[in-house]
Design a protein around this motif. Sequence first.
Motif, PDB file in Angstrom:
ATOM      1  N   TYR A  87       6.494  -1.056  -5.244  1.00 61.07           N
ATOM      2  CA  TYR A  87       6.243  -1.322  -4.007  1.00 61.07           C
ATOM      3  C   TYR A  87       7.402  -1.013  -3.186  1.00 61.07           C
ATOM      4  O   TYR A  87       7.183  -0.595  -2.041  1.00 61.07           O
ATOM      5  CB  TYR A  87       5.971  -2.943  -3.927  1.00 61.07           C
ATOM      6  N   TYR A  88       8.594  -1.071  -3.528  1.00 60.81           N
ATOM      7  CA  TYR A  88       9.753  -0.627  -2.943  1.00 60.81           C
ATOM      8  C   TYR A  88      10.426   0.380  -3.177  1.00 60.81           C
ATOM      9  O   TYR A  88      11.303   1.086  -2.689  1.00 60.81           O
ATOM     10  CB  TYR A  88      10.802  -1.831  -3.088  1.00 60.81           C
ATOM     11  N   GLU A  89       9.777   1.303  -3.947  1.00 69.69           N
ATOM     12  CA  GLU A  89      10.437   2.573  -4.738  1.00 69.69           C
ATOM     13  C   GLU A  89      10.819   3.456  -3.589  1.00 69.69           C
ATOM     14  O   GLU A  89      11.993   4.112  -3.430  1.00 69.69           O
ATOM     15  CB  GLU A  89       9.591   3.316  -5.452  1.00 69.69           C
ATOM     16  N   GLU A  90      10.083   3.689  -2.545  1.00 69.56           N
ATOM     17  CA  GLU A  90      10.385   4.961  -1.737  1.00 69.56           C
ATOM     18  C   GLU A  90      11.427   4.333  -0.776  1.00 69.56           C
ATOM     19  O   GLU A  90      12.057   5.249  -0.310  1.00 69.56           O
ATOM     20  CB  GLU A  90       8.912   5.003  -0.519  1.00 69.56           C
ATOM     21  N   LYS A  91      11.593   2.871  -0.431  1.00 75.19           N
ATOM     22  CA  LYS A  91      12.495   2.384   0.610  1.00 75.19           C
ATOM     23  C   LYS A  91      13.991   2.696  -0.197  1.00 75.19           C
ATOM     24  O   LYS A  91      14.844   3.074   0.222  1.00 75.19           O
ATOM     25  CB  LYS A  91      12.420   1.175   0.779  1.00 75.19           C
ATOM     26  N   PHE A  92      13.997   2.223  -1.589  1.00 83.10           N
ATOM     27  CA  PHE A  92      15.109   2.376  -2.474  1.00 83.10           C
ATOM     28  C   PHE A  92      15.608   3.895  -2.662  1.00 83.10           C
ATOM     29  O   PHE A  92      16.623   4.065  -2.447  1.00 83.10           O
ATOM     30  CB  PHE A  92      14.780   1.898  -3.749  1.00 83.10           C
ATOM     31  N   ARG A  93      14.553   4.843  -2.616  1.00 84.20           N
ATOM     32  CA  ARG A  93      14.850   6.042  -2.612  1.00 84.20           C
ATOM     33  C   ARG A  93      15.717   6.665  -1.596  1.00 84.20           C
ATOM     34  O   ARG A  93      16.519   7.641  -1.488  1.00 84.20           O
ATOM     35  CB  ARG A  93      13.388   6.859  -2.814  1.00 84.20           C
ATOM     36  N   GLU A 148      21.565  -0.967   5.386  1.00 86.65           N
ATOM     37  CA  GLU A 148      20.347  -0.993   6.228  1.00 86.65           C
ATOM     38  C   GLU A 148      18.952  -1.068   5.799  1.00 86.65           C
ATOM     39  O   GLU A 148      18.254  -1.730   6.122  1.00 86.65           O
ATOM     40  CB  GLU A 148      20.562   0.086   7.228  1.00 86.65           C
ATOM     41  N   VAL A 149      19.067  -0.296   4.766  1.00 89.12           N
ATOM     42  CA  VAL A 149      17.797   0.104   4.017  1.00 89.12           C
ATOM     43  C   VAL A 149      17.421  -1.213   3.156  1.00 89.12           C
ATOM     44  O   VAL A 149      16.443  -1.814   3.275  1.00 89.12           O
ATOM     45  CB  VAL A 149      18.133   1.210   2.885  1.00 89.12           C
ATOM     46  N   LEU A 150      18.634  -1.980   2.623  1.00 86.24           N
ATOM     47  CA  LEU A 150      18.470  -3.334   1.977  1.00 86.24           C
ATOM     48  C   LEU A 150      17.719  -4.260   2.929  1.00 86.24           C
ATOM     49  O   LEU A 150      17.016  -5.119   2.735  1.00 86.24           O
ATOM     50  CB  LEU A 150      19.559  -3.596   1.171  1.00 86.24           C
ATOM     51  N   GLN A 151      18.468  -4.304   3.995  1.00 89.50           N
ATOM     52  CA  GLN A 151      18.066  -5.251   5.079  1.00 89.50           C
ATOM     53  C   GLN A 151      16.620  -4.944   5.554  1.00 89.50           C
ATOM     54  O   GLN A 151      15.717  -6.131   5.727  1.00 89.50           O
ATOM     55  CB  GLN A 151      18.973  -5.243   6.403  1.00 89.50           C
ATOM     56  N   GLN A 152      16.380  -3.839   5.510  1.00 91.38           N
ATOM     57  CA  GLN A 152      14.720  -3.567   6.078  1.00 91.38           C
ATOM     58  C   GLN A 152      13.739  -4.006   4.765  1.00 91.38           C
ATOM     59  O   GLN A 152      12.798  -4.637   4.967  1.00 91.38           O
ATOM     60  CB  GLN A 152      14.566  -2.152   6.028  1.00 91.38           C
ATOM     61  N   ILE A 153      14.101  -3.894   3.420  1.00 89.65           N
ATOM     62  CA  ILE A 153      13.247  -4.363   2.452  1.00 89.65           C
ATOM     63  C   ILE A 153      13.176  -5.926   2.454  1.00 89.65           C
ATOM     64  O   ILE A 153      12.347  -6.377   2.200  1.00 89.65           O
ATOM     65  CB  ILE A 153      13.875  -3.916   1.250  1.00 89.65           C
TER      66      ILE A 153
END
Length: 207
Positions: free
Chosen positions: A100-106, A125-130
């Motif tokens: 579910y979160y793979e693309e964001k982690f990438r 910033e990415v982790l906060q978005q997630i």
Amino acid sequence: MNMTNVLLPVFYMPPISWFSVFLNPENNIIFEQFENFPKQTYRNRANIFGANGKLSLIIPINHNGKREYKDIEISYREDWKNLHWKSIKTAYQSSPYFEYYEEKFRKIYDLNEKFLIDFNQKGLEVLQQILKTEKAQSLNEEYIKNPESVNFREGFSAKHPSEFKMEEYYQTFSDKLGFLEDLSVLDLICNKGPESLTYIKNIKQSY
């Protein structure tokens, strides 16, 4: 609400305990950028749960004589980003929420920052978005040896057990290896998904 000034180091995919301090609504977060860069800390390492237990992902740095954290440069002589990403995929591809979160982690591993502190802030910033949070923070303007702020510069040891109390949750390999506490927030997100934020807010802080 009376806010408490909290001096916090900026970590690479920080441990869960770090997020409990960072996201505490009573904390006004100030990131430390002028400290002498300490070795073997979460500033350039993150712990995940691999098939054989705890696995440390370490960002290599250029040893160019510079000492202040804000000047520490990432070394790209090895393809560490690809290596870290492969390790993460191997560790979490069978977890409930990784897909579910793979693309964001990438996106974290598409970053090409020169300085470690910039890489860590962009990753945050990415982790906060997630996590669907927007916590403001600022950078300090000078190094103060004995700050008035609550000081976490020496907090969150990568070598010693966590000083934070947290509930066990199901992890991909916990049936085989038992529960590993206070790993990178990535572990929590992959296993708890949308419940991660509530989990973080329930952590008991020991300061």
